[in-house]
Design an enzyme around this catalytic site. Structure first.
Site, PDB file in Angstrom:
ATOM      1  N   GLU A  13       2.708   5.393  -3.796  1.00 47.82           N
ATOM      2  CA  GLU A  13       2.775   6.506  -4.770  1.00 47.82           C
ATOM      3  C   GLU A  13       4.112   7.236  -4.762  1.00 47.82           C
ATOM      4  O   GLU A  13       4.462   7.782  -5.812  1.00 47.82           O
ATOM      5  CB  GLU A  13       1.624   7.471  -4.500  1.00 47.82           C
ATOM      6  CG  GLU A  13       0.266   6.860  -4.770  1.00 47.82           C
ATOM      7  CD  GLU A  13      -0.121   5.746  -3.785  1.00 47.82           C
ATOM      8  OE1 GLU A  13       0.201   5.873  -2.598  1.00 47.82           O
ATOM      9  OE2 GLU A  13      -0.695   4.752  -4.219  1.00 47.82           O
ATOM     10  N   ASP A  29      -8.799   3.464  -3.072  1.00 54.94           N
ATOM     11  CA  ASP A  29      -9.792   3.918  -2.096  1.00 54.94           C
ATOM     12  C   ASP A  29     -11.048   4.451  -2.772  1.00 54.94           C
ATOM     13  O   ASP A  29     -11.250   5.664  -2.897  1.00 54.94           O
ATOM     14  CB  ASP A  29      -9.172   4.986  -1.185  1.00 54.94           C
ATOM     15  CG  ASP A  29      -8.046   4.403  -0.335  1.00 54.94           C
ATOM     16  OD1 ASP A  29      -7.875   3.166  -0.347  1.00 54.94           O
ATOM     17  OD2 ASP A  29      -7.346   5.188   0.323  1.00 54.94           O
ATOM     18  N   ASP A  87       0.839  -1.211   0.000  1.00 50.02           N
ATOM     19  CA  ASP A  87       0.000   0.000   0.000  1.00 50.02           C
ATOM     20  C   ASP A  87       0.866   1.251   0.000  1.00 50.02           C
ATOM     21  O   ASP A  87       2.076   1.202   0.243  1.00 50.02           O
ATOM     22  CB  ASP A  87      -0.920  -0.012   1.225  1.00 50.02           C
ATOM     23  CG  ASP A  87      -2.115   0.914   1.035  1.00 50.02           C
ATOM     24  OD1 ASP A  87      -2.266   1.482  -0.064  1.00 50.02           O
ATOM     25  OD2 ASP A  87      -2.902   1.072   1.988  1.00 50.02           O
TER      26      ASP A  87
END
Ligand SMILES: *[C@@H]1O[C@H](CO)[C@@H](O)[C@H](O)[C@H]1NC(C)=O
Ligand SMILES: *[C@@H]1O[C@H](CO)[C@@H](O)[C@H](O)[C@H]1NC(C)=O
Ligand SMILES: *[C@@H]1O[C@H](CO)[C@@H](O)[C@H](O)[C@H]1NC(C)=O
Ligand SMILES: *[C@@H]1O[C@H](CO)[C@@H](O)[C@H](O)[C@H]1NC(C)=O
Ligand SMILES: *[C@@H]1O[C@H](CO)[C@@H](O)[C@H](O)[C@H]1NC(C)=O
Ligand SMILES: *[C@@H]1O[C@H](CO)[C@@H](O)[C@H](O)[C@H]1NC(C)=O
Ligand SMILES: *[C@@H]1O[C@H](CO)[C@@H](O)[C@H](O)[C@H]1NC(C)=O
Length: 915
Positions: free
Chosen positions: A472, A644, A469
């Site tokens: 980015e 999300d 997770d």
């Protein structure tokens, strides 16, 4: 997972109290000010932004033939225009007819060595670079390039067979500056362009759309940049006479970039790097072209075919942020078992960690002996377990000996975390655990360290796969904000958490007020009372942001944090600094490459590193890793979930187009957070979504903390809808697996757009309210609240295609192009089988392993001429390199079923019967 909570300002409620209820530990909260970034005007919306098309362009000279094509010099055809950077005077043009169906155009600075580069050129060691096949020449290519110097250098790509113009910069200049590249292609009227993943947008991108690429942690922002970067599009043209053509364009460049889709043209802009364009003919052997062939050419030849997955990964997965301890996991597993809803894999979000630190287990709630026993019980039942691993690494408080954190210490000793250019020391941002650092994937020792940390953690947490997770990579502050402040660690993130006071989530899906008027009314009033409290009280200060004007290009200088061209990035203020590691941060490779160039590749690299780590933990087992940020080629290493999303009907609908763009981007192991991640779901939405996602390759229910529970057994209709949809899915697991075999071996798609399977029907050009699973199943989901029917078409009717209802096996009676209303009670999803298909089936059982042990049967759905065919791929379901495989090809003709078998893998279950 991560969701920022909007709209809280000021400072009043005692945050210490809030945290005490959340984490049982009182820790200092970072001021939101750490995440304040200057606010910029995106260039696409800036009325005074320079028009780069007024730059002088280039003149080509000195063309030289090569064995694969030709090269030429390009020289700036006038004074530097300095639109959004410093013009590069001398360029090299390199044209390669790389294979019959692929033509490559490279434009890069003439004077370039790695040591002395003015421009970052993406190395093939990092991202696959397609090459010449060693034989193709201009004469035997599907594609042709022509160019002119009138008035400046322009080129166009046409189809050799008929001169169809596929790409053309005629009428536009090429702009090449150190921080800005621009190229414009003319497009046909009303063009049909697809791809440019990752986006949350209509599947047909349309001609009034800007796709920005800058990996970001900001939820599923509709029409903005999200997590992934796949700079390629496929174009379909519906020519007269049912003669549809297709081609593709891949622009191999990982920098921040923007694609402006406009009425008659597409403008491609990057923040630097080089032009490295691959034109794909989409052509088949007979000279026709198609979307599916174009997609194969992209996947197989440009980025690499997707990883083959383990068989069990196609089972159903359950996850949530907010599973407080091991007993809660146990009760969820029991809840599924008691409701007889198949559950293949339990997941943990960040609840598992001690103080949110990677590779740890909370000693109170997830003590490893208890967790290991739980996982062993899953394994004993043929079930699996996957935990989260965040991308950040906590940096311990140097003043507190009891704060030691060994994974950091071992990494720090190697010196290979990303660096702060100001101090030369590690770059210290912020994330869940507090001030944190990030591994530098450009350095082998970092990758080895990652393998060793995962291997160590495996001893405490015997996982079957890893969920990556925040890749980015996500940082909750601007710049190296932990510099000189490590003695404050562990700091609480600079925003409130979902279960902090006055943070109750009252969002419910559209239509909730109709389906559940009483509950909706009480929720509305609670929401109003919270809103009114928040209107007069402020919980956290609002960051003070300043507005920053346009950066002017400066000779000899690159401004990495504030490039003159401003992307329309979705984070507040549009700054590249926001929510991530600053672009000026440096790597530890020989060139001290900056994040400016690496940013969009962090997720790709961490997934690759995790893939290698899992191979070390499980030698010769196909690694199962699911990542958030991805780049073209990521499918070779990782699965991907849609990030999300929200518990809304719109979010569910858009998950179909998001899936289709990943199917065409070499990353078929895709699925969305079923029933929705943020916000509360409801009975109606969750029933429909559990049914829909059963036909996505990756099938996982996942929910944010502090909202209502949404496991499939919580409502009787969700439970029944899930059992029914799962029984279809599990009956067809072997079909799904065979589709993956073809994806893995030849770049085929798994979920398919109707337009791909029925290319001559222009009415399907934008359809994603329905989709296909492989060539043979049509899914018509319910996508709106409070209805008992679904609308859809049956493509190909009247032109030789017939359809059967999956459940009743009755033939569909419909007219060509008829918008049919199908009955769809809450527990039913419409599935139709295309005539001409042979589908291998197995009776569905509780787990994939039990299902796979059941006898096979065949569903033979005859076409109008009484024929059908299909295939079945078999192997051991987990080995990376198989000792034996088997491919069975079925065909039914003249009332006779025949098979062709290749390979020696032995599958124990017999073929029982057919229907
Ligand atoms: C750096 O590039 C220039 C051209 O821009 C070239 O003349 C010079 O030799 C290069 N230096 C090195 C060390 O490669
Ligand atoms: C194009 O998109 C912009 C921004 O989304 C919107 O404001 C505008 O109305 C659209 N134009 C047309 C012709 O649809
Ligand atoms: C198909 O359409 C293209 C583009 O209009 C045209 O160039 C080509 O000749 C057509 N081919 C056939 C077989 O009609
Ligand atoms: C692209 O087309 C749009 C709409 O026709 C036009 O406004 C714009 O100027 C064109 N862009 C370029 C670079 O020619
Ligand atoms: C790097 O970027 C940060 C964040 O904007 C800034 O504070 C710092 O001064 C920059 N350092 C260098 C050496 O450019
Ligand atoms: C895991 O535990 C075993 C048995 O205690 C030990 O031999 C092994 O070294 C450990 N592995 C790692 C990577 O720590
Ligand atoms: C809505 O109403 C049903 C039936 O009364 C109830 O069981 C359900 O929990 C309610 N809430 C949601 C979120 O669906």
């Amino acid at each position: 997972m991560f969701t920022k909570l909007a709209g809280v300002a000021g400072l009043l409620v005692s945050l210490a109290a809030a945290q005490a209820s959340t984490t049982q530990r009182v820790i200092p909260t970072l001021s939101p000010q750490v995440d304040a970034a200057p606010s910029l005007t995106p260039t696409v919306y800036d009325p005074v932004a320079p028009n780069a098309q007024q730059c002088p362009g280039y003149t080509a000279s000195n063309p030289q033939n090569t064995s694969s094509g030709f090269t030429a010099d390009l020289t700036l055809a006038g004074a530097r225009c300095q639109a959004y950077g410093n013009d590069v005077n001398d360029l090299t043009l390199e044209v390669q007819y790389q294979s019959k169906d692929r033509l490559n155009v490279k434009i890069y600075p003439k004077h370039i060595t790695p040591e002395n580069s003015t421009q970052y050129i993406l190395p093939s060691s990092l991202v696959m670079q397609p090459e010449w096949d060693g034989k193709t020449t201009a004469g035997d290519s599907d594609l042709a390039l022509t160019w002119t110097n009138e008035p400046t250098f322009q080129f166009k790509i046409t189809r050799s067979s008929n001169g169809e113009e596929l790409f053309s910069t005629y009428g536009h200049v090429i702009v090449y500056e150190d921080q800005f590249l621009e190229l414009v292609t003319n497009m046909v009227e009303n063009y049909n362009v697809y791809g440019l993943a990752e986006n949350i947008h209509d599947w047909r991108l349309g001609n009034n759309y800007t796709q920005t690429f800058w990996a970001t942690d900001s939820g599923n922002t509709v029409d903005g940049n999200v997590y992934g970067t796949f700079p390629w599009y496929q174009e379909t043209r519906y020519n007269a006479g049912g003669n549809t053509t297709s081609h593709g364009v891949y622009a191999r460049n990982a920098l921040g970039q923007e694609w402006l889709l406009r009425e008659n043209n597409i403008t491609y802009r990057t923040l630097g790097g080089s032009f490295d364009l691959y034109f794909l003919s989409g052509q088949n052997a007979d000279g026709s072209s198609s979307a599916l062939t174009t997609i194969q050419q992209f996947t197989q030849d440009c980025v690499g075919v997707p990883a083959m997955q383990q068989y069990w990964t196609f089972g159903f997965h359950q996850c949530r942020w907010g599973y407080e301890n091991v007993s809660v996991l146990q009760s969820v597993v029991a809840g599924y078992r008691d409701a007889n809803i198949p559950l293949e894999c339990m997941w943990n979000d960040i609840d598992i960690y001690d103080l949110y630190r990677d590779f740890t287990n909370d000693p109170n709630t997830y003590p490893s002996p208890e967790l290991l026993a739980f996982i062993a019980s899953l394994h004993a039942n043929g079930q699996h377990y996957v935990p989260i691993v965040d991308s950040n690494i906590y940096t311990p408080n140097p003043d507190n000996a009891s704060d030691a954190y060994a994974p950091y210490e071992r990494g720090a000793a190697l010196g290979t975390f990303i660096r702060d250019p100001t101090t030369g020391d590690f770059y210290i941002g912020d994330n869940w655990p507090g001030f944190s650092v990030w591994a530098d994937w450009l350095v082998q020792s970092s990758r080895d360290w990652w393998t060793s940390e995962l291997a160590k953690w495996y001893n405490d947490t015997s996982f079957d796969g890893i969920w990556i997770d925040l890749s980015e990579p996500s940082s909750f502050c601007v710049g190296s904000c932990g510099n000189g402040r490590l003695n404050e660690n562990p700091v609480h993130p600079p925003f409130l958490l979902p279960n902090d006071p006055y943070q109750a989530n009252y969002n419910y899906p559209e239509g909730f007020n109709v389906s559940n008027a009483t509950e909706a009314a009480s929720v509305t009033s609670a929401a109003a009372s919270q809103a009114s409290y928040l209107a007069s009280h402020t919980l956290l200060p609002v960051p003070v942001t300043t507005t920053q004007g346009r950066t002017e290009p400066t000779p000899g200088v690159k401004n990495l944090n504030f490039p003159p061209y401003v992307l329309n990035a979705v984070q507040a203020g549009h700054s590249l600094l926001k929510g991530t590691v600053a672009p000026n941060a440096t790597h530890n490779d020989a060139y001290n490459t900056t994040e400016y160039y690496m940013h969009n590749l962090f997720g790709y690299q961490i997934s690759n590193a995790t893939y290698q780590a899992l191979l070390a933990v499980f030698p010769n087992k196909r690694p199962f890793t699911v990542g958030r940020s991805t780049f073209a080629g990521s499918g070779r290493f990782t699965a991907h979930w849609g990030g999300d999303n929200t518990s809304t009907w719109g979010s569910m609908f858009l998950s179909i187009s998001q899936a289709l763009t990943f199917m065409m981007s070499g990353l078929p192991m895709f699925g969305a957070d079923t029933c929705g991640f943020s916000g509360n779901t409801d009975n109606d939405l969750c029933s429909r979504w559990m049914s829909l996602s059963a036909f996505f390759p990756f099938y996982r229910n996942h929910n944010v903390k502090a909202t209502i529970s949404q496991e499939a057994y919580r409502w009787s209709s969700v439970a029944e809808a899930s059992r029914r949809a799962m029984s279809v899915r599990y009956s067809l697991l072997t079909y799904m697996y065979t589709l993956f075999y073809y994806a893995h071996t030849q770049g085929d798609t798994v979920m398919r757009a109707l337009a791909w399977e029925f290319p001559n029907d222009a009415s399907l050009a934008g359809t994603y309210t329905q989709f296909m699973l492989g060539p043979s199943l049509l899914i018509t989901p319910v996508l709106v609240p409070n209805v008992e029917s679904a609308n859809g078409v049956f493509p190909g009717i009247g032109e030789g295609t017939n359809w059967y209802d999956w459940y009743t096996l009755q033939p569909v009676v419909a007219q060509a192009h008829e918008n049919v209303t199908l009955s769809a009670p809450i527990t039913h999803i419409n599935v139709h089988v295309r005539g001409g298909a042979i589908l291998p089936l197995q009776a569905p059982a509780y787990t994939t392993a039990e299902t796979r042990a059941n006898p096979y049967s065949l569903l033979v759905a005859l076409d109008e001429s009484g024929q059908a065919s299909g295939s079945l791929y078999l192997d051991d379901g987990e080995s990376l390199v198989q000792e034996a495989t088997k491919l069975v090809q079925f065909s039914y003709t003249n009332n006779c079923l025949s098979t062709t078998i290749n390979g020696t893998y032995h599958a124990a279950p017999p073929l029982a019967n057919g229907k």
